[in-house]
Design a protein around this motif. Structure first.
Motif, PDB file in Angstrom:
ATOM      1  N   VAL A  45       0.873  -1.166   0.000  1.00  0.00           N
ATOM      2  CA  VAL A  45       0.000   0.000   0.000  1.00  0.00           C
ATOM      3  C   VAL A  45       0.915   1.222   0.000  1.00  0.00           C
ATOM      4  N   THR A  46       0.688   2.127  -0.946  1.00  0.00           N
ATOM      5  CA  THR A  46       1.471   3.352  -1.017  1.00  0.00           C
ATOM      6  C   THR A  46       0.706   4.487  -0.349  1.00  0.00           C
ATOM      7  N   LEU A  47       1.388   5.193   0.542  1.00  0.00           N
ATOM      8  CA  LEU A  47       0.808   6.408   1.120  1.00  0.00           C
ATOM      9  C   LEU A  47       0.867   7.469   0.030  1.00  0.00           C
ATOM     10  N   GLN A  48      -0.186   7.528  -0.762  1.00  0.00           N
ATOM     11  CA  GLN A  48      -0.226   8.351  -1.967  1.00  0.00           C
ATOM     12  C   GLN A  48      -0.336   9.838  -1.677  1.00  0.00           C
ATOM     13  N   SER A  49      -1.160  10.187  -0.690  1.00  0.00           N
ATOM     14  CA  SER A  49      -1.327  11.603  -0.366  1.00  0.00           C
ATOM     15  C   SER A  49      -1.561  11.773   1.129  1.00  0.00           C
ATOM     16  N   LEU A  50      -0.986  12.841   1.654  1.00  0.00           N
ATOM     17  CA  LEU A  50      -1.160  13.229   3.049  1.00  0.00           C
ATOM     18  C   LEU A  50      -1.379  14.737   3.044  1.00  0.00           C
ATOM     19  N   ASN A  51      -2.630  15.147   3.149  1.00  0.00           N
ATOM     20  CA  ASN A  51      -2.990  16.569   3.075  1.00  0.00           C
ATOM     21  C   ASN A  51      -3.206  17.127   4.476  1.00  0.00           C
ATOM     22  N   LEU A  52      -2.688  18.326   4.690  1.00  0.00           N
ATOM     23  CA  LEU A  52      -2.785  18.998   5.981  1.00  0.00           C
ATOM     24  C   LEU A  52      -3.458  20.350   5.820  1.00  0.00           C
ATOM     25  N   PRO A  53      -4.123  20.836   6.865  1.00  0.00           N
ATOM     26  CA  PRO A  53      -4.645  22.205   6.797  1.00  0.00           C
ATOM     27  C   PRO A  53      -3.488  23.198   6.784  1.00  0.00           C
ATOM     28  N   ASP A  54      -3.738  24.368   6.262  1.00  0.00           N
ATOM     29  CA  ASP A  54      -2.684  25.378   6.124  1.00  0.00           C
ATOM     30  C   ASP A  54      -2.014  25.725   7.452  1.00  0.00           C
ATOM     31  N   TYR A  55      -2.771  25.744   8.548  1.00  0.00           N
ATOM     32  CA  TYR A  55      -2.165  26.148   9.810  1.00  0.00           C
ATOM     33  C   TYR A  55      -1.118  25.152  10.309  1.00  0.00           C
ATOM     34  N   LEU A  56      -1.117  23.926   9.785  1.00  0.00           N
ATOM     35  CA  LEU A  56      -0.079  22.958  10.155  1.00  0.00           C
ATOM     36  C   LEU A  56       1.128  23.004   9.226  1.00  0.00           C
ATOM     37  N   ARG A  57       1.046  23.767   8.166  1.00  0.00           N
ATOM     38  CA  ARG A  57       2.142  23.833   7.194  1.00  0.00           C
ATOM     39  C   ARG A  57       3.131  24.956   7.524  1.00  0.00           C
ATOM     40  N   ILE A  82       5.947  18.749   9.733  1.00  0.00           N
ATOM     41  CA  ILE A  82       5.014  17.867  10.432  1.00  0.00           C
ATOM     42  C   ILE A  82       4.490  16.755   9.518  1.00  0.00           C
ATOM     43  N   ASP A  83       4.334  17.009   8.216  1.00  0.00           N
ATOM     44  CA  ASP A  83       3.871  15.942   7.328  1.00  0.00           C
ATOM     45  C   ASP A  83       4.904  14.825   7.246  1.00  0.00           C
ATOM     46  N   ALA A  84       6.189  15.146   7.242  1.00  0.00           N
ATOM     47  CA  ALA A  84       7.239  14.124   7.238  1.00  0.00           C
ATOM     48  C   ALA A  84       7.211  13.330   8.538  1.00  0.00           C
ATOM     49  N   SER A  85       6.962  14.001   9.652  1.00  0.00           N
ATOM     50  CA  SER A  85       6.882  13.316  10.944  1.00  0.00           C
ATOM     51  C   SER A  85       5.693  12.368  11.007  1.00  0.00           C
ATOM     52  N   ILE A  86       4.545  12.815  10.520  1.00  0.00           N
ATOM     53  CA  ILE A  86       3.352  11.963  10.513  1.00  0.00           C
ATOM     54  C   ILE A  86       3.600  10.724   9.658  1.00  0.00           C
ATOM     55  N   GLU A  87       4.194  10.917   8.488  1.00  0.00           N
ATOM     56  CA  GLU A  87       4.490   9.785   7.617  1.00  0.00           C
ATOM     57  C   GLU A  87       5.435   8.792   8.294  1.00  0.00           C
ATOM     58  N   THR A  88       6.463   9.282   8.950  1.00  0.00           N
ATOM     59  CA  THR A  88       7.416   8.401   9.628  1.00  0.00           C
ATOM     60  C   THR A  88       6.744   7.613  10.746  1.00  0.00           C
ATOM     61  N   ILE A  89       5.908   8.272  11.531  1.00  0.00           N
ATOM     62  CA  ILE A  89       5.189   7.575  12.607  1.00  0.00           C
ATOM     63  C   ILE A  89       4.329   6.464  12.026  1.00  0.00           C
ATOM     64  N   MET A  90       3.627   6.757  10.943  1.00  0.00           N
ATOM     65  CA  MET A  90       2.752   5.743  10.339  1.00  0.00           C
ATOM     66  C   MET A  90       3.556   4.575   9.764  1.00  0.00           C
ATOM     67  N   LEU A  91       4.661   4.873   9.111  1.00  0.00           N
ATOM     68  CA  LEU A  91       5.498   3.802   8.570  1.00  0.00           C
ATOM     69  C   LEU A  91       6.035   2.910   9.689  1.00  0.00           C
ATOM     70  N   LYS A  92       6.472   3.502  10.785  1.00  0.00           N
ATOM     71  CA  LYS A  92       6.977   2.715  11.912  1.00  0.00           C
ATOM     72  C   LYS A  92       5.869   1.879  12.550  1.00  0.00           C
ATOM     73  N   GLN A  93       4.686   2.467  12.672  1.00  0.00           N
ATOM     74  CA  GLN A  93       3.589   1.795  13.362  1.00  0.00           C
ATOM     75  C   GLN A  93       2.977   0.668  12.526  1.00  0.00           C
ATOM     76  N   LEU A  94       2.868   0.872  11.228  1.00  0.00           N
ATOM     77  CA  LEU A  94       2.171  -0.098  10.384  1.00  0.00           C
ATOM     78  C   LEU A  94       3.064  -1.178   9.803  1.00  0.00           C
ATOM     79  N   ASN A  95       4.339  -0.933   9.666  1.00  0.00           N
ATOM     80  CA  ASN A  95       5.229  -1.922   9.065  1.00  0.00           C
ATOM     81  C   ASN A  95       5.925  -2.742  10.142  1.00  0.00           C
ATOM     82  N   HIS A  96       5.499  -3.957  10.269  1.00  0.00           N
ATOM     83  CA  HIS A  96       6.126  -4.905  11.184  1.00  0.00           C
ATOM     84  C   HIS A  96       6.007  -6.296  10.551  1.00  0.00           C
TER      85      HIS A  96
END
Length: 193
Positions: A45-57, A82-96
């Motif tokens: 599964v590819t994390l194709q898109s991760l969209n954030l509201p402007d105030y988090l950018r 923060i988008d890079a951090s969210i992606e890293t957390i998800m990759l660590k949490q989901l890939n085992h």
């Protein structure tokens, strides 16, 4: 001449009396947790898109003060996007090794060869003033070859703050993202075979 010396003295005195602003940087991802080897036999599964509201950018941490008012900190900043951090957390949490699928980043070389695409829209990820951390998100999975939607879901996570300070709030934000990752994993596991 006396007035100019007096003015200079007052300016020097005020410059000496004001303390410099202390800027603190926070990491959303926990660097002590390493990525484990994924199950290479599982569908991808590819994390194709991760969209954030402007105030988090932007770099400053955000706190919601009231229904429609946010405060952007001028002293507390993210150490990385923060988008890079969210992606890293998800990759660590989901890939085992026991995962029923392998999540990969869109930036990985074989990302175009995946079977499924995960799309995430973070609606809110913020600190509620002295109260809680709030994560609201929407996510859906599509088939890579047809872009047909296979599932979609919403997530609304509140984690209470039990201490003061941004450091505690950032830890609770990490917990919210781990919880969110677990929700996403359960939903994807039901459709990915």
């Amino acid at each position: 001449m006396k007035n100019s010396h007096l003015l200079l003295f007052v300016l020097l005195l005020s410059a000496c009396s004001s303390a410099p602003t202390q800027i603190t940087y926070y990491m959303l991802d926990n660097p002590t947790r390493t990525m484990s080897a994924p199950n290479n036999q599982a569908p991808t599964v590819t994390l194709q898109s991760l969209n954030l509201p402007d105030y988090l950018r932007q770099d400053g941490l955000v706190m919601r003060l009231s229904n429609n008012r946010l405060q952007l900190s001028s002293e507390h900043y993210w150490a990385q996007r923060i988008d890079a951090s969210i992606e890293t957390i998800m990759l660590k949490q989901l890939n085992h090794p026991d995962a029923s699928f392998h999540l990969q980043s869109i930036t990985e070389p074989l990302a175009q060869q995946s079977d499924y695409q995960l799309h995430i829209q973070i609606i809110h990820l913020l600190i509620e003033q002295q109260n809680a951390v709030r994560l609201q998100a929407r996510y859906w999975v599509t088939k890579s070859d047809s872009h047909q939607s296979l599932m979609s879901a919403n997530s609304d996570i509140d984690i209470q703050l039990t201490a003061d300070g941004y450091e505690h709030a950032v830890e609770k934000m990490r917990q919210a993202l781990v919880h969110f990752s677990d929700e996403v994993s359960k939903d994807i596991s039901t459709i990915v075979k």
